[in-house]
Design a protein around this motif. Structure first.
Motif, PDB file in Angstrom:
ATOM      1  N   ALA A 176      -0.215   1.175 -15.444  1.00 53.25           N
ATOM      2  CA  ALA A 176       0.640   0.004 -15.635  1.00 53.25           C
ATOM      3  C   ALA A 176       1.596  -0.176 -14.461  1.00 53.25           C
ATOM      4  CB  ALA A 176       1.428   0.139 -16.940  1.00 53.25           C
ATOM      5  N   ALA A 177       2.065   0.942 -13.896  1.00 55.50           N
ATOM      6  CA  ALA A 177       2.969   0.865 -12.743  1.00 55.50           C
ATOM      7  C   ALA A 177       2.258   0.273 -11.533  1.00 55.50           C
ATOM      8  CB  ALA A 177       3.516   2.248 -12.411  1.00 55.50           C
ATOM      9  N   VAL A 178       0.996   0.656 -11.339  1.00 57.57           N
ATOM     10  CA  VAL A 178       0.212   0.091 -10.235  1.00 57.57           C
ATOM     11  C   VAL A 178      -0.019  -1.400 -10.462  1.00 57.57           C
ATOM     12  CG1 VAL A 178      -2.035   0.115  -9.078  1.00 57.57           C
ATOM     13  CG2 VAL A 178      -0.899   2.272  -9.653  1.00 57.57           C
ATOM     14  N   ALA A 179      -0.362  -1.768 -11.696  1.00 60.45           N
ATOM     15  CA  ALA A 179      -0.594  -3.178 -12.000  1.00 60.45           C
ATOM     16  C   ALA A 179       0.673  -3.999 -11.784  1.00 60.45           C
ATOM     17  CB  ALA A 179      -1.082  -3.327 -13.447  1.00 60.45           C
ATOM     18  N   ALA A 180       1.817  -3.451 -12.176  1.00 57.49           N
ATOM     19  CA  ALA A 180       3.088  -4.153 -11.983  1.00 57.49           C
ATOM     20  C   ALA A 180       3.386  -4.328 -10.495  1.00 57.49           C
ATOM     21  CB  ALA A 180       4.213  -3.391 -12.667  1.00 57.49           C
ATOM     22  N   ALA A 181       3.112  -3.284  -9.714  1.00 54.81           N
ATOM     23  CA  ALA A 181       3.331  -3.368  -8.268  1.00 54.81           C
ATOM     24  C   ALA A 181       2.398  -4.396  -7.645  1.00 54.81           C
ATOM     25  CB  ALA A 181       3.124  -1.999  -7.628  1.00 54.81           C
ATOM     26  N   GLY A 228       2.818   5.863  -2.982  1.00 53.75           N
ATOM     27  CA  GLY A 228       3.950   6.628  -3.504  1.00 53.75           C
ATOM     28  C   GLY A 228       3.839   6.851  -4.998  1.00 53.75           C
ATOM     29  N   LEU A 229       3.335   5.851  -5.719  1.00 51.09           N
ATOM     30  CA  LEU A 229       3.117   6.012  -7.161  1.00 51.09           C
ATOM     31  C   LEU A 229       2.106   7.123  -7.422  1.00 51.09           C
ATOM     32  CD1 LEU A 229       2.866   2.253  -8.256  1.00 51.09           C
ATOM     33  CD2 LEU A 229       4.765   3.820  -8.739  1.00 51.09           C
ATOM     34  N   ALA A 230       1.018   7.123  -6.661  1.00 51.91           N
ATOM     35  CA  ALA A 230      -0.015   8.151  -6.844  1.00 51.91           C
ATOM     36  C   ALA A 230       0.518   9.537  -6.526  1.00 51.91           C
ATOM     37  CB  ALA A 230      -1.222   7.830  -5.965  1.00 51.91           C
ATOM     38  N   ALA A 231       1.412   9.606  -5.530  1.00 53.05           N
ATOM     39  CA  ALA A 231       1.975  10.896  -5.120  1.00 53.05           C
ATOM     40  C   ALA A 231       3.159  11.312  -5.982  1.00 53.05           C
ATOM     41  CB  ALA A 231       2.401  10.825  -3.651  1.00 53.05           C
ATOM     42  N   ARG A 232       3.534  10.452  -6.926  1.00 53.26           N
ATOM     43  CA  ARG A 232       4.708  10.694  -7.783  1.00 53.26           C
ATOM     44  C   ARG A 232       5.972  10.843  -6.938  1.00 53.26           C
ATOM     45  NH1 ARG A 232       0.932   9.323 -10.470  1.00 53.26           N
ATOM     46  NH2 ARG A 232       0.207  10.284 -12.412  1.00 53.26           N
ATOM     47  N   ASP A 233       6.071  10.048  -5.896  1.00 53.65           N
ATOM     48  CA  ASP A 233       7.271  10.048  -5.062  1.00 53.65           C
ATOM     49  C   ASP A 233       8.449   9.586  -5.908  1.00 53.65           C
ATOM     50  OD1 ASP A 233       9.303   9.562  -3.208  1.00 53.65           O
ATOM     51  OD2 ASP A 233       7.894   8.917  -1.656  1.00 53.65           O
ATOM     52  N   PRO A 234       9.517  10.374  -6.001  1.00 52.44           N
ATOM     53  CA  PRO A 234      10.656   9.981  -6.829  1.00 52.44           C
ATOM     54  C   PRO A 234      11.227   8.605  -6.491  1.00 52.44           C
ATOM     55  CG  PRO A 234      10.849  12.275  -6.231  1.00 52.44           C
ATOM     56  CD  PRO A 234       9.689  11.731  -5.444  1.00 52.44           C
ATOM     57  N   VAL A 235      11.069   8.161  -5.231  1.00 52.46           N
ATOM     58  CA  VAL A 235      11.636   6.876  -4.844  1.00 52.46           C
ATOM     59  C   VAL A 235      10.954   5.727  -5.570  1.00 52.46           C
ATOM     60  CG1 VAL A 235      10.166   6.311  -2.869  1.00 52.46           C
ATOM     61  CG2 VAL A 235      12.568   5.664  -2.831  1.00 52.46           C
ATOM     62  N   THR A 236       9.751   5.933  -6.106  1.00 51.83           N
ATOM     63  CA  THR A 236       9.061   4.898  -6.872  1.00 51.83           C
ATOM     64  C   THR A 236       9.463   4.904  -8.338  1.00 51.83           C
ATOM     65  OG1 THR A 236       7.173   6.294  -7.497  1.00 51.83           O
ATOM     66  CG2 THR A 236       7.042   5.141  -5.367  1.00 51.83           C
ATOM     67  N   VAL A 245      13.418  -2.952  -8.309  1.00 56.24           N
ATOM     68  CA  VAL A 245      13.180  -3.310  -9.711  1.00 56.24           C
ATOM     69  C   VAL A 245      11.991  -2.537 -10.266  1.00 56.24           C
ATOM     70  CG1 VAL A 245      12.506  -5.186 -11.265  1.00 56.24           C
ATOM     71  CG2 VAL A 245      14.262  -5.582  -9.531  1.00 56.24           C
ATOM     72  N   LEU A 246      10.935  -2.435  -9.487  1.00 53.87           N
ATOM     73  CA  LEU A 246       9.772  -1.661  -9.933  1.00 53.87           C
ATOM     74  C   LEU A 246      10.143  -0.204 -10.183  1.00 53.87           C
ATOM     75  CD1 LEU A 246       7.054  -3.048  -7.481  1.00 53.87           C
ATOM     76  CD2 LEU A 246       7.126  -3.433  -9.951  1.00 53.87           C
ATOM     77  N   ALA A 247      10.888   0.387  -9.253  1.00 56.10           N
ATOM     78  CA  ALA A 247      11.270   1.796  -9.391  1.00 56.10           C
ATOM     79  C   ALA A 247      12.158   2.011 -10.607  1.00 56.10           C
ATOM     80  CB  ALA A 247      11.972   2.275  -8.124  1.00 56.10           C
ATOM     81  N   LEU A 256       0.830  -1.203   0.000  1.00 52.81           N
ATOM     82  CA  LEU A 256       0.000   0.000   0.000  1.00 52.81           C
ATOM     83  C   LEU A 256       0.863   1.252   0.000  1.00 52.81           C
ATOM     84  CD1 LEU A 256      -2.782   1.340   0.219  1.00 52.81           C
ATOM     85  CD2 LEU A 256      -2.619   1.099   2.701  1.00 52.81           C
ATOM     86  N   HIS A 257       1.940   1.236   0.755  1.00 49.67           N
ATOM     87  CA  HIS A 257       2.826   2.401   0.826  1.00 49.67           C
ATOM     88  C   HIS A 257       3.443   2.677  -0.543  1.00 49.67           C
ATOM     89  CE1 HIS A 257       5.477   5.295   2.772  1.00 49.67           C
ATOM     90  NE2 HIS A 257       6.490   4.762   2.116  1.00 49.67           N
ATOM     91  N   PHE A 258       3.854   1.627  -1.249  1.00 50.29           N
ATOM     92  CA  PHE A 258       4.459   1.817  -2.573  1.00 50.29           C
ATOM     93  C   PHE A 258       3.425   2.354  -3.564  1.00 50.29           C
ATOM     94  CE2 PHE A 258       6.112   0.658  -6.722  1.00 50.29           C
ATOM     95  CZ  PHE A 258       7.455   0.982  -6.604  1.00 50.29           C
ATOM     96  N   VAL A 259       2.217   1.795  -3.541  1.00 52.24           N
ATOM     97  CA  VAL A 259       1.177   2.259  -4.457  1.00 52.24           C
ATOM     98  C   VAL A 259       0.788   3.713  -4.156  1.00 52.24           C
ATOM     99  CG1 VAL A 259      -1.232   1.910  -5.158  1.00 52.24           C
ATOM    100  CG2 VAL A 259       0.292  -0.052  -4.927  1.00 52.24           C
TER     101      VAL A 259
END
Length: 210
Positions: free
Chosen positions: A188-193, A96-104, A167-169, A91-94
């Motif tokens: 696609a990034a969410v689906a991959a995660a 982060g994707l929504a927030a466009r966190d650079p770490v993702t 790897v995802l990032a 959930l934290h990674f997803v």
């Protein structure tokens, strides 16, 4: 504001200004071509003063990673009652994707893309990033110890979880560098995660063919 508070504010402003100056010079001329003397002169401070803020040249860049230091362990420790560690990190990674966190890796701001390219194309910086990652892995393993049969299992789980995130990032970052936008790649990034974390939950299943 108190005198102590003003001093701290001034120190923080100096810290930020020196770092921004250095990163701008590194992006323009390359990390290895810019010396600490060059940065001190551009920032209008002495070299000893610069080293009081940043112990090494690499720290001028990599202090940005300090914001995320220990984050995986904190996510596990602060997870909701009844939530598994993997679910919390997923959930934290997803989020982060929504927030466009650079770490993702899913941030297409040109300065962010250039910063990532600088870090991963400079051997000394990439090595230091690896050191940060190892410390995060150790911290996550400690957080997982109470949830696993033994320390080895905790270490193996931490290594697998953080490898999946890396790897995802990197895949997200690579896709953005080839022209995709963060908005278009987000689904696609969410689906991959989702798929990657499900694999963590169920175990690796490889075909016997091939």
């Amino acid at each position: 504001m108190s005198e102590k508070g003003l001093r701290e504010l001034k120190k923080q402003r100096t810290f930020d200004a020196v770092s921004e100056t250095a990163i701008g010079m590194f992006l323009k001329d390359g990390f290895d071509r810019v010396s600490v003397n060059d940065i001190a002169a551009a920032a209008e401070i002495s070299k000893p003063t610069l080293f009081r803020y940043f112990p090494s040249k690499e720290d001028l860049v990599l202090h940005r990673f300090a914001d995320h230091a220990g984050e995986p362990a904190r996510v596990v420790t602060a997870r909701a009652d009844g939530q598994s560690a993997v679910d919390a990190l997923h959930l934290h990674f997803v989020d982060g994707l929504a927030a466009r966190d650079p770490v993702t890796g899913l941030n297409d701001v040109p300065e962010v893309l250039a910063f990532h390219d600088l870090v991963f194309s400079t051997p000394s910086l990439a090595t230091r990033v690896h050191d940060y990652q190892l410390r995060d892995e150790e911290g996550l393993a400690e957080a997982l110890v109470p949830l696993t049969p033994d320390r080895l299992t905790a270490r193996l789980a931490a290594a697998q979880i953080l490898a999946v995130q890396r790897v995802l990032a990197r895949d997200n970052w690579h896709r953005l560098t080839t022209g995709e936008s963060a908005a278009s790649h987000h689904p696609a990034a969410v689906a991959a995660a989702d798929g990657a974390f499900e694999q963590l939950r169920t175990g690796l299943r490889l075909s016997r063919e091939g």
